[in-house]
Write a protein that holds these residues in place. Structure first.
Motif, PDB file in Angstrom:
ATOM      1  N   VAL A   1       0.787  -0.829   0.563  1.00  0.00           N
ATOM      2  CA  VAL A   1       0.492   0.205   0.036  1.00  0.00           C
ATOM      3  C   VAL A   1       0.806   1.072   0.115  1.00  0.00           C
ATOM      4  N   HIS A   2       0.278   2.225  -0.040  1.00  0.00           N
ATOM      5  CA  HIS A   2       1.338   3.903  -0.107  1.00  0.00           C
ATOM      6  C   HIS A   2       0.613   4.517   0.471  1.00  0.00           C
ATOM      7  N   ASP A   3       1.186   5.531   0.890  1.00  0.00           N
ATOM      8  CA  ASP A   3       0.375   6.221   1.996  1.00  0.00           C
ATOM      9  C   ASP A   3       0.282   7.364   0.984  1.00  0.00           C
ATOM     10  N   SER A   4      -0.446   8.436   1.850  1.00  0.00           N
ATOM     11  CA  SER A   4      -0.982  10.043   1.551  1.00  0.00           C
ATOM     12  C   SER A   4       0.639  10.439   0.682  1.00  0.00           C
ATOM     13  N   TYR A   5       0.193  10.905  -0.343  1.00  0.00           N
ATOM     14  CA  TYR A   5       0.485  12.356  -1.157  1.00  0.00           C
ATOM     15  C   TYR A   5       1.328  13.764   0.260  1.00  0.00           C
ATOM     16  N   LEU A   6       0.304  13.595   0.565  1.00  0.00           N
ATOM     17  CA  LEU A   6       0.351  14.713   1.557  1.00  0.00           C
ATOM     18  C   LEU A   6       1.090  14.805   3.314  1.00  0.00           C
ATOM     19  N   ILE A   7       1.729  13.364   3.353  1.00  0.00           N
ATOM     20  CA  ILE A   7       2.724  13.748   4.738  1.00  0.00           C
ATOM     21  C   ILE A   7       3.437  14.161   4.691  1.00  0.00           C
ATOM     22  N   ASN A   8       4.761  14.048   5.453  1.00  0.00           N
ATOM     23  CA  ASN A   8       5.657  14.984   5.210  1.00  0.00           C
ATOM     24  C   ASN A   8       6.331  14.854   6.092  1.00  0.00           C
ATOM     25  N   ILE A   9       6.346  13.680   7.010  1.00  0.00           N
ATOM     26  CA  ILE A   9       7.373  13.844   7.982  1.00  0.00           C
ATOM     27  C   ILE A   9       8.442  14.158   8.796  1.00  0.00           C
ATOM     28  N   GLY A  10       9.286  15.242   7.365  1.00  0.00           N
ATOM     29  CA  GLY A  10      10.438  15.305   7.536  1.00  0.00           C
ATOM     30  C   GLY A  10      10.246  17.019   7.659  1.00  0.00           C
ATOM     31  N   SER A  11       9.069  17.123   7.573  1.00  0.00           N
ATOM     32  CA  SER A  11       8.801  18.366   7.194  1.00  0.00           C
ATOM     33  C   SER A  11       9.540  19.601   8.344  1.00  0.00           C
ATOM     34  N   PRO A  12      10.198  20.421   8.354  1.00  0.00           N
ATOM     35  CA  PRO A  12      10.409  21.810   9.293  1.00  0.00           C
ATOM     36  C   PRO A  12       9.612  22.690  10.081  1.00  0.00           C
ATOM     37  N   LYS A  13       8.627  22.197   9.882  1.00  0.00           N
ATOM     38  CA  LYS A  13       7.724  22.705  11.101  1.00  0.00           C
ATOM     39  C   LYS A  13       6.689  21.947  11.560  1.00  0.00           C
ATOM     40  N   PRO A  14       7.063  22.524  12.749  1.00  0.00           N
ATOM     41  CA  PRO A  14       6.834  21.082  13.798  1.00  0.00           C
ATOM     42  C   PRO A  14       5.088  20.986  13.935  1.00  0.00           C
ATOM     43  N   ASP A  15       4.206  21.712  14.061  1.00  0.00           N
ATOM     44  CA  ASP A  15       2.744  21.183  13.505  1.00  0.00           C
ATOM     45  C   ASP A  15       2.357  20.428  12.639  1.00  0.00           C
ATOM     46  N   ALA A  16       2.858  20.626  11.175  1.00  0.00           N
ATOM     47  CA  ALA A  16       2.661  19.769  10.121  1.00  0.00           C
ATOM     48  C   ALA A  16       3.221  18.792  10.480  1.00  0.00           C
ATOM     49  N   ARG A  17       4.598  18.591  10.680  1.00  0.00           N
ATOM     50  CA  ARG A  17       5.053  17.677  11.149  1.00  0.00           C
ATOM     51  C   ARG A  17       4.682  16.431  11.981  1.00  0.00           C
ATOM     52  N   GLU A  18       4.148  16.868  12.879  1.00  0.00           N
ATOM     53  CA  GLU A  18       3.111  15.892  14.530  1.00  0.00           C
ATOM     54  C   GLU A  18       2.140  15.444  13.335  1.00  0.00           C
ATOM     55  N   LYS A  19       1.470  16.282  12.638  1.00  0.00           N
ATOM     56  CA  LYS A  19      -0.235  16.208  12.255  1.00  0.00           C
ATOM     57  C   LYS A  19       0.787  14.994  10.729  1.00  0.00           C
ATOM     58  N   SER A  20       1.498  14.753   9.853  1.00  0.00           N
ATOM     59  CA  SER A  20       2.065  14.183   8.973  1.00  0.00           C
ATOM     60  C   SER A  20       2.335  12.813  10.274  1.00  0.00           C
ATOM     61  N   VAL A  21       3.276  12.363  11.406  1.00  0.00           N
ATOM     62  CA  VAL A  21       3.173  11.522  11.566  1.00  0.00           C
ATOM     63  C   VAL A  21       2.297  10.886  12.292  1.00  0.00           C
ATOM     64  N   VAL A  22       1.174  11.198  13.087  1.00  0.00           N
ATOM     65  CA  VAL A  22      -0.294  10.985  13.404  1.00  0.00           C
ATOM     66  C   VAL A  22      -0.603  10.121  12.385  1.00  0.00           C
ATOM     67  N   SER A  23      -0.935  10.709  10.758  1.00  0.00           N
ATOM     68  CA  SER A  23      -1.903  10.460   9.977  1.00  0.00           C
ATOM     69  C   SER A  23      -1.105   9.221   9.625  1.00  0.00           C
ATOM     70  N   LEU A  24       0.374   9.043   9.524  1.00  0.00           N
ATOM     71  CA  LEU A  24       1.321   8.191   9.648  1.00  0.00           C
ATOM     72  C   LEU A  24       0.849   6.749   9.729  1.00  0.00           C
ATOM     73  N   ILE A  25       0.849   6.972  11.495  1.00  0.00           N
ATOM     74  CA  ILE A  25       0.667   6.143  12.250  1.00  0.00           C
ATOM     75  C   ILE A  25      -0.714   5.287  11.688  1.00  0.00           C
ATOM     76  N   ASP A  26      -1.937   5.794  11.661  1.00  0.00           N
ATOM     77  CA  ASP A  26      -3.303   6.435  11.342  1.00  0.00           C
ATOM     78  C   ASP A  26      -2.857   5.271  10.228  1.00  0.00           C
ATOM     79  N   GLU A  27      -2.302   5.502   9.879  1.00  0.00           N
ATOM     80  CA  GLU A  27      -2.147   4.363   7.757  1.00  0.00           C
ATOM     81  C   GLU A  27      -2.020   3.191   8.097  1.00  0.00           C
ATOM     82  N   ALA A  28      -0.757   2.962   8.991  1.00  0.00           N
ATOM     83  CA  ALA A  28       0.073   1.989   9.653  1.00  0.00           C
ATOM     84  C   ALA A  28      -1.199   1.239  10.026  1.00  0.00           C
ATOM     85  N   LYS A  29      -1.462   1.379  11.169  1.00  0.00           N
ATOM     86  CA  LYS A  29      -2.721   0.776  11.723  1.00  0.00           C
ATOM     87  C   LYS A  29      -4.058   0.337  11.271  1.00  0.00           C
TER      88      LYS A  29
END
Length: 212
Positions: A1-29
């Motif tokens: 499976v492929h994750d969402s293209y909107l996810i950026n766990i390397g983002s320099p913006k803390p809020d965006a990065r945290e949301k990306s990590v949460v989204s990736l965890i959701d996709e993993a589960k």
């Protein structure tokens, strides 16, 4: 499976990065709930606001968080073309990410032929193919190869552009795909076709199998 293209766990913006990590965890589960085993992700982008090294550290930290929050899914880091500020366009960058992962059994690489060619690895020639695979094995290791995206490239070698083309119709050419299909190091590795013309997918798949 492929994750969402909107996810950026390397983002320099803390809020965006945290949301990306949460989204990736959701996709993993979700992957685990469906009884699937592998999740492909694009490493991330530094957005020209932090260094590549800092971005790599953030990506690795994000992957570790996803591993800790899930049970069994393998996270496969996809090779990128290096377009824009995307990380993952060299084998060394992928190695640097993997080296910071706490559980090697939960991480791997998805090898995208278009991206690798566009980022500067000469898959299209006999020597180029040999050198690319030798470098991949030396730097990362084929033990980490867990999936392949088969795509020709609309753009020339080292263009740093992510534009897929149908097999044999792009700048990589048919010979490289023959070599991949005949290379025992790719045996039993899941291969996904991501070419643009879905009307000829069946023909392309038959052609690829004919090379074996």
């Amino acid at each position: 499976v492929h994750d969402s293209y909107l996810i950026n766990i390397g983002s320099p913006k803390p809020d965006a990065r945290e949301k990306s990590v949460v989204s990736l965890i959701d996709e993993a589960k979700r992957v685990e709930t469906l009884g699937l085993t592998k999740l492909v992700l694009h490493p991330g982008s530094h957005l020209k606001q932090i260094s590549e090294e800092e971005c790599i550290e953030l990506i690795a930290a994000g992957i570790n968080k996803v591993i800790n929050a899930s049970n069994s899914v393998e996270l496969l880091i996809e090779t990128t073309a290096g377009q824009g500020s995307n990380i993952g366009y060299t084998f060394n960058q992928l190695k640097d990410i993997i080296s910071q992962i706490n559980d090697y059994s939960r991480v791997g690489v998805c090898f995208d032929t278009c991206h690798v060619f566009s980022s500067g690895y000469g898959l299209s020639t006999k020597d180029g193919y040999k050198n690319t695979m030798s470098e991949f094995d030396k730097i990362i290791g084929f033990s980490f190869l867990k999936a392949v995206h088969l795509n020709d490239s609309k753009n020339e070698y080292n263009s740093r552009k992510d534009r897929h083309e149908n097999i044999g119709d792009g700048y990589i050419g048919i010979e490289a795909f023959k070599k991949i299909m005949q290379d025992p190091r790719f045996d039993e590795i899941p291969m996904i076709l991501e070419t643009p013309n879905e009307e000829i997918w069946e023909e392309e798949i038959k052609m690829l199998y004919s090379f074996v």
